[in-house]
Design a protein around this motif. Structure first.
Motif, PDB file in Angstrom:
ATOM      1  N   TYR A   1       0.864  -1.183   0.000  1.00  0.00           N
ATOM      2  CA  TYR A   1       0.000   0.000   0.000  1.00  0.00           C
ATOM      3  C   TYR A   1       0.901   1.234   0.000  1.00  0.00           C
ATOM      4  O   TYR A   1       1.344   1.681   1.060  1.00  0.00           O
ATOM      5  N   PRO A   2       1.210   1.812  -1.172  1.00  0.00           N
ATOM      6  CA  PRO A   2       2.157   2.928  -1.234  1.00  0.00           C
ATOM      7  C   PRO A   2       1.777   4.127  -0.362  1.00  0.00           C
ATOM      8  O   PRO A   2       2.650   4.880   0.073  1.00  0.00           O
ATOM      9  N   GLN A   3       0.478   4.317  -0.106  1.00  0.00           N
ATOM     10  CA  GLN A   3       0.049   5.489   0.670  1.00  0.00           C
ATOM     11  C   GLN A   3       0.031   5.237   2.181  1.00  0.00           C
ATOM     12  O   GLN A   3      -0.281   6.148   2.952  1.00  0.00           O
ATOM     13  N   ASN A   4       0.347   4.030   2.614  1.00  0.00           N
ATOM     14  CA  ASN A   4       0.280   3.714   4.042  1.00  0.00           C
ATOM     15  C   ASN A   4       1.100   4.643   4.942  1.00  0.00           C
ATOM     16  O   ASN A   4       0.617   5.092   5.983  1.00  0.00           O
ATOM     17  N   PRO A   5       2.365   4.933   4.599  1.00  0.00           N
ATOM     18  CA  PRO A   5       3.159   5.781   5.499  1.00  0.00           C
ATOM     19  C   PRO A   5       2.534   7.152   5.733  1.00  0.00           C
ATOM     20  O   PRO A   5       2.443   7.614   6.881  1.00  0.00           O
ATOM     21  N   ALA A   6       2.074   7.793   4.663  1.00  0.00           N
ATOM     22  CA  ALA A   6       1.496   9.132   4.808  1.00  0.00           C
ATOM     23  C   ALA A   6       0.089   9.095   5.375  1.00  0.00           C
ATOM     24  O   ALA A   6      -0.305   9.964   6.167  1.00  0.00           O
ATOM     25  N   LYS A   7      -0.682   8.084   4.999  1.00  0.00           N
ATOM     26  CA  LYS A   7      -2.098   8.048   5.358  1.00  0.00           C
ATOM     27  C   LYS A   7      -2.354   7.474   6.750  1.00  0.00           C
ATOM     28  O   LYS A   7      -3.196   7.964   7.501  1.00  0.00           O
ATOM     29  N   PHE A   8      -1.615   6.414   7.106  1.00  0.00           N
ATOM     30  CA  PHE A   8      -1.891   5.714   8.367  1.00  0.00           C
ATOM     31  C   PHE A   8      -0.676   5.564   9.274  1.00  0.00           C
ATOM     32  O   PHE A   8      -0.765   4.942  10.331  1.00  0.00           O
ATOM     33  N   SER A   9       0.466   6.120   8.852  1.00  0.00           N
ATOM     34  CA  SER A   9       1.728   5.927   9.598  1.00  0.00           C
ATOM     35  C   SER A   9       2.047   4.440   9.751  1.00  0.00           C
ATOM     36  O   SER A   9       2.533   3.990  10.791  1.00  0.00           O
ATOM     37  N   LEU A  10       1.747   3.688   8.704  1.00  0.00           N
ATOM     38  CA  LEU A  10       2.014   2.258   8.666  1.00  0.00           C
ATOM     39  C   LEU A  10       3.007   1.958   7.541  1.00  0.00           C
ATOM     40  O   LEU A  10       3.133   2.738   6.590  1.00  0.00           O
ATOM     41  N   PRO A  11       3.708   0.837   7.619  1.00  0.00           N
ATOM     42  CA  PRO A  11       4.646   0.486   6.551  1.00  0.00           C
ATOM     43  C   PRO A  11       3.925   0.295   5.213  1.00  0.00           C
ATOM     44  O   PRO A  11       2.760  -0.114   5.176  1.00  0.00           O
ATOM     45  N   GLN A  12       4.640   0.575   4.142  1.00  0.00           N
ATOM     46  CA  GLN A  12       4.100   0.348   2.804  1.00  0.00           C
ATOM     47  C   GLN A  12       3.820  -1.132   2.579  1.00  0.00           C
ATOM     48  O   GLN A  12       2.838  -1.512   1.956  1.00  0.00           O
ATOM     49  N   THR A  13       4.683  -1.978   3.134  1.00  0.00           N
ATOM     50  CA  THR A  13       4.595  -3.414   2.908  1.00  0.00           C
ATOM     51  C   THR A  13       4.519  -4.168   4.224  1.00  0.00           C
ATOM     52  O   THR A  13       5.313  -3.921   5.132  1.00  0.00           O
ATOM     53  N   THR A  14       3.547  -5.080   4.326  1.00  0.00           N
ATOM     54  CA  THR A  14       3.428  -5.952   5.497  1.00  0.00           C
ATOM     55  C   THR A  14       3.079  -7.354   5.009  1.00  0.00           C
ATOM     56  O   THR A  14       2.777  -7.552   3.832  1.00  0.00           O
ATOM     57  N   GLY A  15       3.091  -8.326   5.917  1.00  0.00           N
ATOM     58  CA  GLY A  15       2.724  -9.665   5.478  1.00  0.00           C
ATOM     59  C   GLY A  15       3.065 -10.747   6.479  1.00  0.00           C
ATOM     60  O   GLY A  15       3.633 -10.490   7.539  1.00  0.00           O
ATOM     61  N   LEU A  16       2.716 -11.962   6.117  1.00  0.00           N
ATOM     62  CA  LEU A  16       2.984 -13.161   6.907  1.00  0.00           C
ATOM     63  C   LEU A  16       3.625 -14.225   6.021  1.00  0.00           C
ATOM     64  O   LEU A  16       3.445 -14.210   4.802  1.00  0.00           O
ATOM     65  N   MET A  17       4.355 -15.138   6.649  1.00  0.00           N
ATOM     66  CA  MET A  17       4.933 -16.241   5.903  1.00  0.00           C
ATOM     67  C   MET A  17       4.641 -17.559   6.612  1.00  0.00           C
ATOM     68  O   MET A  17       4.673 -17.624   7.847  1.00  0.00           O
ATOM     69  N   VAL A  18       4.356 -18.581   5.820  1.00  0.00           N
ATOM     70  CA  VAL A  18       4.135 -19.932   6.329  1.00  0.00           C
ATOM     71  C   VAL A  18       5.253 -20.826   5.802  1.00  0.00           C
ATOM     72  O   VAL A  18       5.553 -20.813   4.605  1.00  0.00           O
ATOM     73  N   ILE A  19       5.877 -21.574   6.707  1.00  0.00           N
ATOM     74  CA  ILE A  19       6.874 -22.571   6.323  1.00  0.00           C
ATOM     75  C   ILE A  19       6.275 -23.950   6.571  1.00  0.00           C
ATOM     76  O   ILE A  19       5.659 -24.193   7.615  1.00  0.00           O
TER      77      ILE A  19
END
Length: 340
Positions: free
Chosen positions: A91-109
């Motif tokens: 979400y490119p607008q996350n930093p400016a809009k929500f003070s959140l990282p542009q990229t987040t996620g989870l990983m399953v092994i």
């Protein structure tokens, strides 16, 4: 290979098919995996990819908004006993809009032998670590004697690129950093200057950085329409350019006229082109990053070549690093078990 049905992992035994190990970002950090180790795991993954010893479909995804994507990134790397999937969103607008990282996620092994999931972990740290690792491994291969490096974007990725450059590019004397927010560049320099073996300099402008550095990288935003912040006329013979942001930051004329256009994954770049991220057309690809690292394909052939090496992230790197994290967590008894 995993053969046991029970793994001792802290407060409770991890029983295959019954429960799963959950690792928060703090848990992952507490494992103490070094950047040198990440470089080794990433190099191994890239070489396996370059020698075509892997299974990895191109990223599949959904797109709730025009500039947003969610990607499912599965991969299997037999030589590293690693299989799993990363679910990541941008979400490119996350930093400016929500003070959140542009990229987040989870990983399953998963366990290769039985197929059951064995770990769920935050993937932001993995992404933040393996991305610059790929950049500097490629830079060291394509431009081994580089003394100057230019970094566009001074957020988490920018800082890690500088740190990884110190690990993998021993000839560096000066690293130039630039961000549209001057405070971000100043903060990067203040945080890192005492631990780096080279001089950190805040670039006065994008043009100033481009004209000062042999090797250039960018970790900014990923947009369909190129911003073309770096103009083609600023680029000179012999430079190596390593974008982490697709076709966004650089003048498309540069990638089109480069002597060599190398990518981490041909399939993924073709997919992004189909999605509209290369409106001027995808440049002709001559090799993949892993092929160059594995010496399957030739990288730089002379000092005058302009080389663009676009690395947008591959699941083979994620699952190999993720497997190493899981193994370390089991060994050190870190994490929480959740019932499946």
């Amino acid at each position: 290979m995993t053969t046991a049905t029970t793994l001792d992992s802290g407060a409770a035994n991890l029983q295959l098919g019954t429960n799963v190990l959950y690792l928060s970002k703090k848990d992952v950090l507490d494992l103490g995996i070094t950047r040198a180790e990440i470089l080794d795991h990433t190099r191994d993954a890239l070489i396996e990819h370059g020698r075509h010893r892997y299974e990895m479909p191109a990223k599949i995804g959904v797109h709730p908004y025009p500039e947003v994507f969610y990607h499912a990134m599965p991969a299997y790397v037999p030589g590293k006993n690693a299989v799993g999937c990363k679910w990541i969103e941008c979400y490119p607008q996350n930093p400016a809009k929500f003070s959140l990282p542009q990229t987040t996620g989870l990983m399953v092994i998963n366990d290769v032998e039985s197929g059951v999931p064995v770990a769920i972990m935050d993937s932001t740290w993995v992404t933040a670590m393996r991305t610059p690792a790929v950049t500097v491994l490629a830079a060291a291969k394509l431009h081994p004697a580089a003394e100057t490096f230019g970094m566009f974007g001074c957020g988490v990725q920018g800082k890690e690129h500088v740190r990884y450059a110190a690990e993998a590019m021993p000839s560096l004397k000066t690293v130039y950093v630039y961000d549209t927010h001057e405070a971000a560049a100043e903060a990067l320099i203040a945080e890192l200057r005492d631990e780096m073996p080279f001089t950190l300099v805040r670039g006065k402008s994008p043009e100033d950085v481009v004209k000062s550095a042999e090797v250039l990288s960018s970790a900014t935003v990923i947009l369909k329409e190129p911003l073309a912040v770096v103009k083609d006329e600023w680029i000179s013979a012999g430079q190596t350019i390593l974008p982490c942001d697709l076709n966004t930051f650089w003048d498309p004329r540069t990638t089109q006229r480069a002597d060599k256009y190398i990518v981490d994954s041909i399939d993924e770049h073709e997919l992004f082109a189909e999605m509209g991220y290369f409106p001027d057309g995808l440049p002709t690809i001559v090799a993949e990053t892993g092929e160059v690292l594995a010496d399957v394909a030739v990288g730089r052939e002379n000092s005058d070549q302009i080389i663009v090496n676009s690395n947008i992230g591959m699941a083979v790197c994620d699952v190999v690093v993720g497997r190493a994290i899981f193994d370390r967590a089991v060994e050190r008894k870190i994490g929480s078990t959740l019932t499946l």
